[in-house]
Design a protein around this motif. Structure first.
Motif, PDB file in Angstrom:
ATOM      1  N   VAL A   1       0.882  -1.178   0.000  1.00 48.02           N
ATOM      2  CA  VAL A   1       0.000   0.000   0.000  1.00 48.02           C
ATOM      3  C   VAL A   1       0.915   1.222   0.000  1.00 48.02           C
ATOM      4  O   VAL A   1       1.902   1.264   0.736  1.00 48.02           O
ATOM      5  CB  VAL A   1      -0.920   0.028   1.241  1.00 48.02           C
ATOM      6  CG1 VAL A   1      -1.768   1.299   1.259  1.00 48.02           C
ATOM      7  CG2 VAL A   1      -1.823  -1.204   1.276  1.00 48.02           C
TER       8      VAL A   1
ATOM      9  N   VAL B   1      -5.305   5.586  -0.219  1.00 45.89           N
ATOM     10  CA  VAL B   1      -6.153   4.441   0.128  1.00 45.89           C
ATOM     11  C   VAL B   1      -7.550   4.545  -0.478  1.00 45.89           C
ATOM     12  O   VAL B   1      -8.339   3.609  -0.375  1.00 45.89           O
ATOM     13  CB  VAL B   1      -6.253   4.234   1.660  1.00 45.89           C
ATOM     14  CG1 VAL B   1      -4.924   3.702   2.203  1.00 45.89           C
ATOM     15  CG2 VAL B   1      -6.675   5.510   2.377  1.00 45.89           C
TER      16      VAL B   1
ATOM     17  N   THR C   1      -3.098   7.966   2.708  1.00 46.22           N
ATOM     18  CA  THR C   1      -2.972   6.846   3.653  1.00 46.22           C
ATOM     19  C   THR C   1      -2.960   7.308   5.105  1.00 46.22           C
ATOM     20  O   THR C   1      -3.389   6.587   5.996  1.00 46.22           O
ATOM     21  CB  THR C   1      -1.703   6.043   3.297  1.00 46.22           C
ATOM     22  OG1 THR C   1      -1.806   5.688   1.912  1.00 46.22           O
ATOM     23  CG2 THR C   1      -1.535   4.798   4.140  1.00 46.22           C
TER      24      THR C   1
ATOM     25  N   VAL D   1      -7.634  -1.721   3.802  1.00 39.97           N
ATOM     26  CA  VAL D   1      -7.618  -0.858   2.614  1.00 39.97           C
ATOM     27  C   VAL D   1      -8.519  -1.449   1.523  1.00 39.97           C
ATOM     28  O   VAL D   1      -8.525  -2.665   1.304  1.00 39.97           O
ATOM     29  CB  VAL D   1      -6.163  -0.732   2.075  1.00 39.97           C
ATOM     30  CG1 VAL D   1      -6.111   0.146   0.830  1.00 39.97           C
ATOM     31  CG2 VAL D   1      -5.235  -0.161   3.147  1.00 39.97           C
TER      32      VAL D   1
END
Ligand code: NAP
Ligand code: ZN
Length: 353
Positions: free
Chosen positions: A90, A94, A117, A140
């Motif tokens: 990630v 997000v 994020t 996520v």
């Protein structure tokens, strides 16, 4: 909702300390990830210290971290692309609205309704803002989860999720840099990835550094030449000779010195994000029809392309692995440009607390 261990700061001047944060349960398209490594980006430091206050003020407590690599532990019922046990990453985003023209063009980083994020309003209402990767787990939307090649060292993969894509994207966008003279300014987390990508795409790579002690490393990382930017004579020898320069400096600096390095129609792209505005000389740009641009991370599809490229070319970040308990010392060193070349936090250290 469940509670996850994390490290947070409560103000611009307080150190990191151990904390617990709420995470949402996996529903719909959600993927729950056990975080294995998280890189420390200079953007984390800017945010923690509220250095970008005028553009993106920091909400405390703040849990940074957007260079996340981990293993899927659980998926929501609508998830089609991932299953438990897979290695994933990630990066800096997000969520986005998925319907605006920029999202349609796979440029989610410019979506006006995007969610970063960390330090972004949390659309799910789990907490006032999103919390990043200095944590044991994260949840996520699968559309913002990347597949990680199985053959790479995971501690060195984590920084690809920000430092990697942030340098890969503008280099690809510039065009075919094979045989071109490409400068990378600043040999830090972004800079050392810029060197690796520019070299992989066949450029003649020149590093500009303020740290003479990094010269050997720059050559080992793939640079053909190194210029100590504080040495006026060395700078003068290369004036007017570059096709493209990537500027990764995190602090205020004289950008005109680098514009002067460009040849006719040369471009300098800023990825570094100093807290104060830079002074640009019009004349430095006018003579030679030079251009100055900026670039922000990359879209999700391009991030996957970059990870796949790294998998097939065996490219990872050079990292110093630290336990999370050393995070405050790591920040002091990052602020002094003293990291070779990215800190990667081993999250097993957090689990053990
Ligand atoms: P970093 O690891 O600290 O590297 C920055 C490098 O810049 C340092 O290692 C140093 O290199 C050089 N530098 C630092 N202060 C300087 C000064 N006063 N004068 C001249 N050179 C200086 O930071 P990073 O994680 O690579 O991030 C760099 C910048 O990019 C940060 O501002 C960060 O927020 C930003 N960023 C932007 C994006 C984006 O999407 N555009 C994404 C991630 C990060 P030498 O020792 O070689 O001189
Ligand atoms: Zn970053």
């Amino acid at each position: 909702m469940y509670q996850a261990k994390a490290y947070s700061v409560t103000s611009a001047t307080s150190p990191f300390s151990s904390d617990t944060i709420p995470r949402r349960e996996t529903t719909g398209r959600d993927v729950q990830i056990e975080i294995l490594f998280c890189g420390i980006c200079h953007s984390d430091l800017h945010t923690v210290r509220d250095e970008w206050h005028s553009v993106m003020p920091t909400t405390y407590p703040c849990v940074p971290g957007h260079e996340i690599v981990g293993r899927v532990t659980k998926v929501g019922t609508e998830v089609t692309r991932f299953k438990a046990g897979e290695l994933v990453g990630v990066g800096c985003m997000v969520d986005s609205d998925h319907i605006c023209p920029t999202c349609q063009e796979h440029l989610e980083q410019f979506c006006n309704n995007g969610t970063f994020t960390y330090n972004s309003p949390d659309k799910h209402g789990t907490a006032p803002v999103t919390y990043g990767g200095y944590s044991e787990s994260i949840v996520v939307d699968e559309r913002f989860v990347l597949s990680v090649p199985e053959n790479l060292d995971l501690a060195g993969v984590a920084p690809l999720l920000c430092a990697g894509i942030t340098t890969y994207s503008p280099i690809r966008r510039w065009g075919d840099i094979k045989g071109k003279k490409v400068g990378v300014v600043g040999l830090g987390g972004l800079g050392h990835m810029g060197v690796k990508f520019a070299k992989a795409f066949g450029a003649h790579v020149v590093v500009f550094t303020t740290s003479p002690g990094k010269k050997e490393d720059a050559l080992r990382l793939g640079a053909h030449e190194v210029i100590i930017s504080t040495n006026a004579e060395e700078m003068q020898q290369h004036a007017g000779t570059f096709n493209f320069i990537l500027d990764t400096i995190a602090a205020d600096h004289d950008i005109n010195a680098y514009i002067n390095m460009l040849g006719r129609d040369g471009n300098i792209t800023l990825v570094g994000a100093p807290e104060t505005p830079l002074q640009v000389s019009a004349f430095a740009l006018l003579f030679g029809r030079k251009s100055l641009s900026g670039s922000l991370i990359g879209g999700i599809a391009e991030t996957q392309e970059m990870l796949d490229f790294c998998g097939s070319h065996n490219i990872t970040s050079d990292v110093e692995i630290i336990p999370i308990q050393q995070i405050n010392e790591a920040y002091e060193r990052l602020a002094k440009s003293d990291v070779k070349y990215r800190f990667s936090i081993d999250m097993a250290s957090l689990k053990a607390e």
